[in-house]
Write a protein that holds these residues in place. Structure first.
Motif, PDB file in Angstrom:
ATOM      1  N   ASN A  54       0.842  -1.196   0.000  1.00 55.49           N
ATOM      2  CA  ASN A  54       0.000   0.000   0.000  1.00 55.49           C
ATOM      3  C   ASN A  54       0.880   1.250   0.000  1.00 55.49           C
ATOM      4  O   ASN A  54       1.389   1.660   1.037  1.00 55.49           O
ATOM      5  N   PRO A  55       1.068   1.873  -1.166  1.00 53.28           N
ATOM      6  CA  PRO A  55       1.950   3.053  -1.236  1.00 53.28           C
ATOM      7  C   PRO A  55       1.309   4.292  -0.630  1.00 53.28           C
ATOM      8  O   PRO A  55       0.077   4.433  -0.607  1.00 53.28           O
ATOM      9  N   LYS A  56       2.144   5.179  -0.146  1.00 52.14           N
ATOM     10  CA  LYS A  56       1.678   6.490   0.283  1.00 52.14           C
ATOM     11  C   LYS A  56       1.426   7.340  -0.965  1.00 52.14           C
ATOM     12  O   LYS A  56       1.949   7.046  -2.038  1.00 52.14           O
ATOM     13  N   PRO A  57       0.625   8.380  -0.865  1.00 52.30           N
ATOM     14  CA  PRO A  57       0.385   9.234  -2.030  1.00 52.30           C
ATOM     15  C   PRO A  57       1.691   9.741  -2.638  1.00 52.30           C
ATOM     16  O   PRO A  57       2.579  10.210  -1.922  1.00 52.30           O
ATOM     17  N   LYS A  58       1.830   9.592  -3.934  1.00 55.16           N
ATOM     18  CA  LYS A  58       2.984  10.042  -4.711  1.00 55.16           C
ATOM     19  C   LYS A  58       4.293   9.332  -4.353  1.00 55.16           C
ATOM     20  O   LYS A  58       5.375   9.784  -4.728  1.00 55.16           O
ATOM     21  N   GLU A  59       4.192   8.217  -3.631  1.00 53.79           N
ATOM     22  CA  GLU A  59       5.409   7.491  -3.245  1.00 53.79           C
ATOM     23  C   GLU A  59       6.060   6.819  -4.448  1.00 53.79           C
ATOM     24  O   GLU A  59       7.287   6.827  -4.578  1.00 53.79           O
ATOM     25  N   TRP A  60       5.252   6.227  -5.312  1.00 50.63           N
ATOM     26  CA  TRP A  60       5.777   5.536  -6.480  1.00 50.63           C
ATOM     27  C   TRP A  60       5.623   6.432  -7.691  1.00 50.63           C
ATOM     28  O   TRP A  60       4.510   6.713  -8.137  1.00 50.63           O
ATOM     29  N   LYS A  61       6.727   6.866  -8.249  1.00 51.31           N
ATOM     30  CA  LYS A  61       6.712   7.746  -9.417  1.00 51.31           C
ATOM     31  C   LYS A  61       7.074   6.951 -10.666  1.00 51.31           C
ATOM     32  O   LYS A  61       8.083   6.246 -10.700  1.00 51.31           O
ATOM     33  N   SER A  62       6.256   7.092 -11.676  1.00 52.05           N
ATOM     34  CA  SER A  62       6.446   6.336 -12.917  1.00 52.05           C
ATOM     35  C   SER A  62       7.834   6.539 -13.506  1.00 52.05           C
ATOM     36  O   SER A  62       8.486   5.591 -13.945  1.00 52.05           O
ATOM     37  N   GLU A  63       8.300   7.780 -13.495  1.00 50.06           N
ATOM     38  CA  GLU A  63       9.595   8.063 -14.121  1.00 50.06           C
ATOM     39  C   GLU A  63      10.766   7.424 -13.380  1.00 50.06           C
ATOM     40  O   GLU A  63      11.852   7.269 -13.929  1.00 50.06           O
ATOM     41  N   GLU A  64      10.557   7.024 -12.139  1.00 53.60           N
ATOM     42  CA  GLU A  64      11.625   6.395 -11.363  1.00 53.60           C
ATOM     43  C   GLU A  64      11.668   4.881 -11.547  1.00 53.60           C
ATOM     44  O   GLU A  64      12.657   4.240 -11.201  1.00 53.60           O
ATOM     45  N   TYR A  65      10.590   4.306 -12.072  1.00 54.09           N
ATOM     46  CA  TYR A  65      10.512   2.847 -12.172  1.00 54.09           C
ATOM     47  C   TYR A  65      10.363   2.332 -13.610  1.00 54.09           C
ATOM     48  O   TYR A  65      10.957   1.318 -13.972  1.00 54.09           O
ATOM     49  N   SER A  66       9.558   3.000 -14.404  1.00 53.61           N
ATOM     50  CA  SER A  66       9.237   2.475 -15.730  1.00 53.61           C
ATOM     51  C   SER A  66      10.465   2.401 -16.640  1.00 53.61           C
ATOM     52  O   SER A  66      11.288   3.313 -16.669  1.00 53.61           O
ATOM     53  N   LYS A  67      10.560   1.301 -17.370  1.00 51.18           N
ATOM     54  CA  LYS A  67      11.617   1.114 -18.363  1.00 51.18           C
ATOM     55  C   LYS A  67      11.050   1.235 -19.781  1.00 51.18           C
ATOM     56  O   LYS A  67      11.717   0.917 -20.752  1.00 51.18           O
ATOM     57  N   HIS A  68       9.789   1.671 -19.877  1.00 50.16           N
ATOM     58  CA  HIS A  68       9.105   1.833 -21.167  1.00 50.16           C
ATOM     59  C   HIS A  68       9.043   0.514 -21.935  1.00 50.16           C
ATOM     60  O   HIS A  68       9.209   0.483 -23.148  1.00 50.16           O
ATOM     61  N   LYS A  69       8.768  -0.565 -21.197  1.00 52.89           N
ATOM     62  CA  LYS A  69       8.693  -1.884 -21.820  1.00 52.89           C
ATOM     63  C   LYS A  69       7.271  -2.439 -21.725  1.00 52.89           C
ATOM     64  O   LYS A  69       6.486  -2.068 -20.857  1.00 52.89           O
ATOM     65  N   ILE A  70       6.977  -3.347 -22.653  1.00 54.52           N
ATOM     66  CA  ILE A  70       5.677  -4.003 -22.635  1.00 54.52           C
ATOM     67  C   ILE A  70       5.871  -5.512 -22.511  1.00 54.52           C
ATOM     68  O   ILE A  70       6.844  -6.074 -23.021  1.00 54.52           O
ATOM     69  N   ALA A  71       4.941  -6.141 -21.787  1.00 53.95           N
ATOM     70  CA  ALA A  71       5.019  -7.584 -21.589  1.00 53.95           C
ATOM     71  C   ALA A  71       4.363  -8.331 -22.740  1.00 53.95           C
ATOM     72  O   ALA A  71       4.802  -9.419 -23.113  1.00 53.95           O
ATOM     73  N   ASP A  72       3.311  -7.728 -23.332  1.00 61.87           N
ATOM     74  CA  ASP A  72       2.605  -8.413 -24.412  1.00 61.87           C
ATOM     75  C   ASP A  72       1.633  -7.443 -25.091  1.00 61.87           C
ATOM     76  O   ASP A  72       1.247  -6.422 -24.514  1.00 61.87           O
ATOM     77  N   TYR A  73       1.267  -7.781 -26.310  1.00 62.68           N
ATOM     78  CA  TYR A  73       0.204  -7.074 -27.012  1.00 62.68           C
ATOM     79  C   TYR A  73      -0.721  -8.122 -27.615  1.00 62.68           C
ATOM     80  O   TYR A  73      -0.269  -9.028 -28.326  1.00 62.68           O
ATOM     81  N   LYS A  74      -2.020  -8.031 -27.310  1.00 67.29           N
ATOM     82  CA  LYS A  74      -2.994  -9.012 -27.784  1.00 67.29           C
ATOM     83  C   LYS A  74      -4.116  -8.295 -28.538  1.00 67.29           C
ATOM     84  O   LYS A  74      -4.988  -7.675 -27.921  1.00 67.29           O
ATOM     85  N   PRO A  75      -4.095  -8.360 -29.856  1.00 65.37           N
ATOM     86  CA  PRO A  75      -5.167  -7.732 -30.641  1.00 65.37           C
ATOM     87  C   PRO A  75      -6.406  -8.618 -30.720  1.00 65.37           C
ATOM     88  O   PRO A  75      -6.322  -9.836 -30.572  1.00 65.37           O
TER      89      PRO A  75
END
Length: 237
Positions: A54-75
């Protein structure tokens, strides 16, 4: 051996059949012949009692964690929301929900990079008249806002609101109201939010588009206008 380790009792040394092991910080004694099944059972019991983070508000910032990767794409699938959908599964999640159905996608480095080529392919697929919309899953879409907003903005540019956008999230509606600007922007641009952590003890496979009974299917645009949560009007169960 030290005196305290000697067995002075008559008959067999029953201690000789036991193995002392540590499971999640707890010490247990198990029969050596049943070591693996008993340890696995103990692990499952501890897993059942563990809760998502359970994160505190604004504790997890996308720019600090995201690697701009995708696990899958299903059309062209029928399971990730209403109608025929194109589903993008982004990589990375910090909620660590026990019983998560997509453990591999919790890793921010899992999968492959999001590319312009992939984006163009998604837009091409969505241009089919029978496709109702885009679905964002993961992983955690709201911890991958760069990827998700890039695609959301492209979908709105190409199709306006003729195609709807759904997103799943471990964040609740109330939590997102207190979050970072990028998360709020993403929320404001989608149509449907399925909110809340997956709770293994509330698991219910009969629910519509949800895994546990705490999760809600929220009509985002109606909720924004009403300044309160409005549940999707096509909810059956």
């Amino acid at each position: 051996m030290p005196e305290k380790d000697k067995n002075n009792q008559e008959g067999p040394d029953v201690r000789g059949n036991l193995i002392k092991v540590n499971v999640g910080g707890d010490t247990i004694f198990v029969d050596s012949n049943q070591y693996k099944p008993q340890v696995e059972h103990a692990k499952k019991l501890k897993q059942q009692h563990r809760k998502p983070k359970n994160p505190k508000p604004k504790e997890w910032k996308s720019e600090e964690y995201s690697k701009h990767k995708i696990a899958d794409y299903k059309p062209f699938n029928f399971v990730d929301g209403e109608g025929v959908r194109c589903s993008l599964y982004v990589s990375g999640c910090l909620f660590d929900c026990p019983g998560c159905y997509n453990l591999a996608a919790q890793n921010f480095n899992y999968g492959r990079p999001y590319t312009q080529e992939l984006e163009d392919k998604i837009i091409e697929d969505m241009s089919q008249s029978y496709v109702q919309g885009l679905t964002l899953l993961g992983g955690e879409p709201f911890l991958n806002t760069w990827v998700c907003l890039k695609l959301i903005n492209r979908v709105r540019k190409e199709f306006g609101h003729s195609k709807d956008i759904w997103s799943w999230s471990g964040y609740t509606w109330d939590e997102l109201q207190k979050e970072t600007p990028d998360k709020k922007e993403m929320l404001s641009k989608i149509d449907i939010l399925v909110d809340g952590r997956f709770m293994d003890d509330l698991k219910d496979l009969t629910l519509q588009f949800r895994g546990s009974s705490n999760q809600r299917i929220i009509d985002v645009q109606k909720s924004i206008k009403a300044n309160k949560v409005i549940i999707w009007d096509k909810l059956v169960r």
